[in-house]
Write a protein that holds these residues in place. Structure first.
Motif, PDB file in Angstrom:
ATOM      1  N   LEU A  31       0.823  -1.207   0.000  1.00 35.03           N
ATOM      2  CA  LEU A  31       0.000   0.000   0.000  1.00 35.03           C
ATOM      3  C   LEU A  31       0.861   1.263   0.000  1.00 35.03           C
ATOM      4  O   LEU A  31       0.531   2.245  -0.668  1.00 35.03           O
ATOM      5  N   PHE A  32       1.961   1.235   0.723  1.00 35.25           N
ATOM      6  CA  PHE A  32       2.870   2.388   0.725  1.00 35.25           C
ATOM      7  C   PHE A  32       3.484   2.564  -0.658  1.00 35.25           C
ATOM      8  O   PHE A  32       3.631   3.688  -1.147  1.00 35.25           O
ATOM      9  N   GLY A  33       3.828   1.455  -1.308  1.00 30.86           N
ATOM     10  CA  GLY A  33       4.370   1.519  -2.672  1.00 30.86           C
ATOM     11  C   GLY A  33       3.355   2.076  -3.651  1.00 30.86           C
ATOM     12  O   GLY A  33       3.681   2.903  -4.509  1.00 30.86           O
ATOM     13  N   LEU A  34       2.112   1.655  -3.522  1.00 35.66           N
ATOM     14  CA  LEU A  34       1.065   2.197  -4.385  1.00 35.66           C
ATOM     15  C   LEU A  34       0.850   3.683  -4.116  1.00 35.66           C
ATOM     16  O   LEU A  34       0.544   4.447  -5.035  1.00 35.66           O
ATOM     17  N   ASP A  35       1.026   4.092  -2.876  1.00 34.85           N
ATOM     18  CA  ASP A  35       0.880   5.502  -2.532  1.00 34.85           C
ATOM     19  C   ASP A  35       1.933   6.334  -3.260  1.00 34.85           C
ATOM     20  O   ASP A  35       1.670   7.471  -3.653  1.00 34.85           O
ATOM     21  N   LEU A  36       3.115   5.778  -3.441  1.00 36.05           N
ATOM     22  CA  LEU A  36       4.180   6.493  -4.162  1.00 36.05           C
ATOM     23  C   LEU A  36       3.922   6.534  -5.667  1.00 36.05           C
ATOM     24  O   LEU A  36       4.273   7.505  -6.343  1.00 36.05           O
ATOM     25  N   LEU A  37       3.290   5.480  -6.212  1.00 39.42           N
ATOM     26  CA  LEU A  37       3.116   5.367  -7.657  1.00 39.42           C
ATOM     27  C   LEU A  37       1.853   6.034  -8.186  1.00 39.42           C
ATOM     28  O   LEU A  37       1.858   6.582  -9.289  1.00 39.42           O
ATOM     29  N   LEU A  38       0.777   5.987  -7.442  1.00 41.16           N
ATOM     30  CA  LEU A  38      -0.505   6.494  -7.938  1.00 41.16           C
ATOM     31  C   LEU A  38      -0.633   7.992  -7.705  1.00 41.16           C
ATOM     32  O   LEU A  38      -0.192   8.529  -6.687  1.00 41.16           O
ATOM     33  N   HIS A  39      -1.271   8.638  -8.662  1.00 39.23           N
ATOM     34  CA  HIS A  39      -1.517  10.077  -8.542  1.00 39.23           C
ATOM     35  C   HIS A  39      -2.807  10.296  -7.748  1.00 39.23           C
ATOM     36  O   HIS A  39      -3.841   9.694  -8.042  1.00 39.23           O
ATOM     37  N   ARG A  40      -2.711  11.170  -6.759  1.00 36.08           N
ATOM     38  CA  ARG A  40      -3.885  11.491  -5.944  1.00 36.08           C
ATOM     39  C   ARG A  40      -4.288  12.930  -6.195  1.00 36.08           C
ATOM     40  O   ARG A  40      -3.450  13.803  -6.372  1.00 36.08           O
ATOM     41  N   HIS A  41      -5.575  13.179  -6.156  1.00 34.15           N
ATOM     42  CA  HIS A  41      -6.086  14.539  -6.267  1.00 34.15           C
ATOM     43  C   HIS A  41      -6.236  15.062  -4.845  1.00 34.15           C
ATOM     44  O   HIS A  41      -7.111  14.625  -4.107  1.00 34.15           O
ATOM     45  N   VAL A  42      -5.363  15.984  -4.469  1.00 35.49           N
ATOM     46  CA  VAL A  42      -5.331  16.465  -3.085  1.00 35.49           C
ATOM     47  C   VAL A  42      -5.834  17.892  -3.012  1.00 35.49           C
ATOM     48  O   VAL A  42      -5.786  18.647  -3.994  1.00 35.49           O
ATOM     49  N   GLU A  43      -6.325  18.265  -1.855  1.00 38.40           N
ATOM     50  CA  GLU A  43      -6.789  19.631  -1.641  1.00 38.40           C
ATOM     51  C   GLU A  43      -5.767  20.460  -0.875  1.00 38.40           C
ATOM     52  O   GLU A  43      -5.740  21.676  -0.992  1.00 38.40           O
TER      53      GLU A  43
END
Length: 119
Positions: A31-43
């Motif tokens: 999950l941490f690896g996916l957090d680094l790879l995936l683009h998130r739309h943040v506010e």
């Protein structure tokens, strides 16, 4: 040493506990690896930090445990709190009047004749 009648539970075996812990570590790393790879739309800009939600969740759990420890001091009762209450309910008068106490001749104690109807 187990006897025949001892029930065995899922996490009694240390090998199963190790397997569970290792599985949880693997899931966390993925999950941490996916957090680094995936683009998130943040506010907010701090949400874009790698592992922000992992750190946020960990800090929230630590704060919750510390608050619970402090709350425990506020609402904690004595160790014999319920025992004292049970004793007082079961024996409200530790020194009963010997004139109305039960006797072998009258095991039910005194009879109330004041409320009886005189028919």
């Amino acid at each position: 040493m187990k006897t025949k009648n001892t029930k065995s539970y899922l996490f009694d075996d240390p090998a199963k506990v190790r397997l569970l812990v290792r599985s949880l570590v693997v899931v966390c790393v993925l999950l941490f690896g996916l957090d680094l790879l995936l683009h998130r739309h943040v506010e907010h800009p701090w949400e874009a930090l790698p592992g922000f939600y992992s750190l946020y969740g960990f800090v929230a759990c630590v704060v919750l445990v510390l608050l619970a420890k402090e709350l425990r001091k506020l609402v904690m009762r004595k160790a014999d709190y319920y025992q004292q209450r049970t004793d007082s309910i079961l024996d409200p008068d530790p020194d009963p009047d010997p004139d109305i106490a039960e006797s072998p001749a009258n095991p039910a104690g005194p009879v109330d004749t004041q409320g009886a109807d005189d028919d």
